[in-house]
Write a protein that holds these residues in place. Sequence first.
Motif, PDB file in Angstrom:
ATOM      1  N   LYS A   1     -13.352  14.926  -7.453  1.00 53.09           N
ATOM      2  CA  LYS A   1     -13.917  13.570  -7.540  1.00 53.09           C
ATOM      3  C   LYS A   1     -13.266  12.653  -6.508  1.00 53.09           C
ATOM      4  O   LYS A   1     -13.943  11.840  -5.863  1.00 53.09           O
ATOM      5  CB  LYS A   1     -13.714  13.006  -8.943  1.00 53.09           C
ATOM      6  N   TRP A   2     -11.952  12.762  -6.368  1.00 49.29           N
ATOM      7  CA  TRP A   2     -11.243  11.956  -5.365  1.00 49.29           C
ATOM      8  C   TRP A   2     -11.767  12.273  -3.966  1.00 49.29           C
ATOM      9  O   TRP A   2     -12.052  11.369  -3.172  1.00 49.29           O
ATOM     10  CB  TRP A   2      -9.742  12.217  -5.441  1.00 49.29           C
TER      11      TRP A   2
ATOM     12  N   GLU B 141       3.071  15.114  -8.235  1.00 40.93           N
ATOM     13  CA  GLU B 141       2.053  16.138  -8.018  1.00 40.93           C
ATOM     14  C   GLU B 141       0.686  15.479  -7.878  1.00 40.93           C
ATOM     15  O   GLU B 141       0.306  14.625  -8.683  1.00 40.93           O
ATOM     16  CB  GLU B 141       2.051  17.142  -9.163  1.00 40.93           C
ATOM     17  N   ILE B 142      -0.044  15.896  -6.875  1.00 38.38           N
ATOM     18  CA  ILE B 142      -1.353  15.322  -6.573  1.00 38.38           C
ATOM     19  C   ILE B 142      -2.426  16.345  -6.928  1.00 38.38           C
ATOM     20  O   ILE B 142      -2.358  17.491  -6.471  1.00 38.38           O
ATOM     21  CB  ILE B 142      -1.450  14.953  -5.082  1.00 38.38           C
ATOM     22  N   PRO B 143      -3.429  15.969  -7.733  1.00 37.34           N
ATOM     23  CA  PRO B 143      -4.513  16.919  -8.034  1.00 37.34           C
ATOM     24  C   PRO B 143      -5.220  17.343  -6.755  1.00 37.34           C
ATOM     25  O   PRO B 143      -5.540  16.517  -5.908  1.00 37.34           O
ATOM     26  CB  PRO B 143      -5.449  16.115  -8.946  1.00 37.34           C
TER      27      PRO B 143
ATOM     28  N   THR C 242       0.796  -1.227   0.000  1.00 37.69           N
ATOM     29  CA  THR C 242       0.000   0.000   0.000  1.00 37.69           C
ATOM     30  C   THR C 242       0.823   1.268   0.000  1.00 37.69           C
ATOM     31  O   THR C 242       0.279   2.331  -0.221  1.00 37.69           O
ATOM     32  CB  THR C 242      -0.915   0.031   1.238  1.00 37.69           C
ATOM     33  N   ALA C 243       2.111   1.212   0.251  1.00 41.01           N
ATOM     34  CA  ALA C 243       2.876   2.448   0.329  1.00 41.01           C
ATOM     35  C   ALA C 243       4.340   2.173   0.060  1.00 41.01           C
ATOM     36  O   ALA C 243       4.845   1.082   0.306  1.00 41.01           O
ATOM     37  CB  ALA C 243       2.702   3.095   1.701  1.00 41.01           C
TER      38      ALA C 243
ATOM     39  N   LEU D 242      -5.170   8.948  -5.445  1.00 45.35           N
ATOM     40  CA  LEU D 242      -6.073   8.990  -6.595  1.00 45.35           C
ATOM     41  C   LEU D 242      -5.926   7.727  -7.438  1.00 45.35           C
ATOM     42  O   LEU D 242      -6.928   7.163  -7.907  1.00 45.35           O
ATOM     43  CB  LEU D 242      -5.788  10.238  -7.437  1.00 45.35           C
ATOM     44  N   GLU D 243      -4.697   7.268  -7.627  1.00 43.51           N
ATOM     45  CA  GLU D 243      -4.478   6.062  -8.422  1.00 43.51           C
ATOM     46  C   GLU D 243      -5.097   4.836  -7.760  1.00 43.51           C
ATOM     47  O   GLU D 243      -5.662   3.972  -8.427  1.00 43.51           O
ATOM     48  CB  GLU D 243      -2.976   5.849  -8.648  1.00 43.51           C
ATOM     49  N   GLU D 244      -4.962   4.745  -6.440  1.00 42.36           N
ATOM     50  CA  GLU D 244      -5.574   3.617  -5.723  1.00 42.36           C
ATOM     51  C   GLU D 244      -7.087   3.665  -5.816  1.00 42.36           C
ATOM     52  O   GLU D 244      -7.757   2.634  -6.003  1.00 42.36           O
ATOM     53  CB  GLU D 244      -5.146   3.639  -4.254  1.00 42.36           C
TER      54      GLU D 244
END
Length: 629
Positions: A336-337, A326-328, A120-121, A261-263
Amino acid sequence: CLPFIISRGLNLIRTGRKTYNWLVQFSSPQTVFVLVCLTFVVPNIMMMRSSVGFSSSFIALPLCLILSTSTVINGFTPSLPLTKVTSNPSFIHPRYTNNNHNNHFKQSSWSPLILYDATTASTDYLESVSQTLEQSTLESGGSGKKISDITKTCKVQVGPSKSGHRLGLVATSQIKKGEVMLSMPYDDLFVLTPELAKKQVFAESLPEGYDGWTGDVGFIAMLVLNELAKASSNGSGIPLPKRSAMIDNFMASWVKCLPSLEEMKSLHPLLWSEDDQEILQSSSTSKIYQSLDDCEEDATWLIERIWSKDRQTFPEYVTLGNAEEEIPCFTTDGFKWAMAIAQSRSVFTDGSLRLIPYMDMCNHNDRNTQEVTGGFMGTFGTTKGAQLTAAQDYSIGDEVFCSYGPKSAADYLLEHGFCPPQTFKTAVSELTFELDSEDRFYDDKLDILEFETYELAPMDPVQSFDIVSEIGRDGEPDPAMIQFVRLCKVGGTDSFLLESIFRKEVWGFMSLPVSEPNELAVTNTIIDACQKALDDMAQAGSSNDDSDAETLGVNAQVCKQLRESETKALTRTMEYLLREKEALDLKEYYQERRLKDLGLDSEWAPEDDVNPDLGFGQTRLPGGADYDW
């Protein structure tokens, strides 16, 4: 006198220890130690008037001071352990591998708040979280004394889930059925609520009365994005509410523990691929496209009117810790996330939707679990908050679970991203009906819905109802749905019921058949809605049901199960209504019921009214009717 002396001594010990545990939340252990001495030594010695009382105090006070001293030395406080996280992604705390785990728990002065596994990380990610947690420990003086502001009862910690989930809550002590495992107050410093967003954090940013399509969940999603921005490297976001450094670090640690977000693209329908969303759209009467439209419309409005005008406060992208990715954030994808996070982790307690960090890590289980409930907690039982109660016994190291509530399979999938097996035992679908705006009596019917239905919850012109099929039920629809559709279809010779003289009673009239034409229109309307939903599902099933389980993706398999369940519910309901349609002439309608109420339902003959006491032309004696006034 010996029993009395012992009893008084034990009471003093308990009182002294409770006082210490309460005071230690607000001051240092050393200061509280002095306060305990002054509180229990001086008054008891000065005010004891009997040799028995003095003797009991003489026995109890040294014991109380010894307990308090040992508490200070051992660093024990009734608080949540907020400390180290290993940088090793496969770390498992010794508590789970050491045979002497009970002694380890009692002797250790720290225990980890967050545990991860390698799936997970990354190592860098874990090191970043570890540094944040160490800083939060230092901010609280190394003893964690202020962490009790976050929890009132804590017998769990976050760890790798053993049930196939990402993270979960793990028991840190023996927990008996009925015990409170975790309780947290409704504190705006860390509990995210719509009221916090509207009245404090975004009060200066949003126009007065703003209410987006996403409702309360949208407000909580905005708070999640704000916490993400505050936890980022550049420290953007709105600096509200005002918090201590310890709580700021706690919230930053929580944000970093959330799935990325990817998860979430594989975990929540809002972020599924377009192909999977299209399958889901045709697999349920609860439409994912409607939720997507609501998210996108709110995000577009917020970007154009609020976020794009101050990108220093509302950045498009952020970075966490030393990571370069970078994270939206305040973008459509970021919103949405955040919506997926808010939908899947929020609970409804005491009349409000709340996202409670740390408590939100608890996973769902169908059996032997309870929902998160509201309650009172704290030393004096006056603090209002949320609590998680055990519905079974747990041992140290066991993962504890809760229930996310009695929801349909579609609700679980759209809100939480999965369908528990228990939800398929009762087939549930949903039908939506709307008052026709072209109806000549639209205003009258709207007035009835708004003012004459339910005082505490007036009905909207658009209503959704559950269609249920389960063992022991023959497919009978929800009576409230029939009542609503009857009102929608009132017209023609039945429209007199909409006159103002009947305004207070007309909604009650709709609970029973009105007329045969009205009942036929109602039956046909619901049958048509069921048939349309079945046709949509059949079209989706024709292209997916023939595929093997190995060929179908995980999301498509869940959609297939959902489609089969809802098809069963719709079919049973339609079969019931088709039988009802054949027996419309056997029902009793408003006209017959009204005549019966007036006593005019029997056949009349002239000889029945012959009475020698009546004058010429009279058929009934004035005042002689047997009315129940």
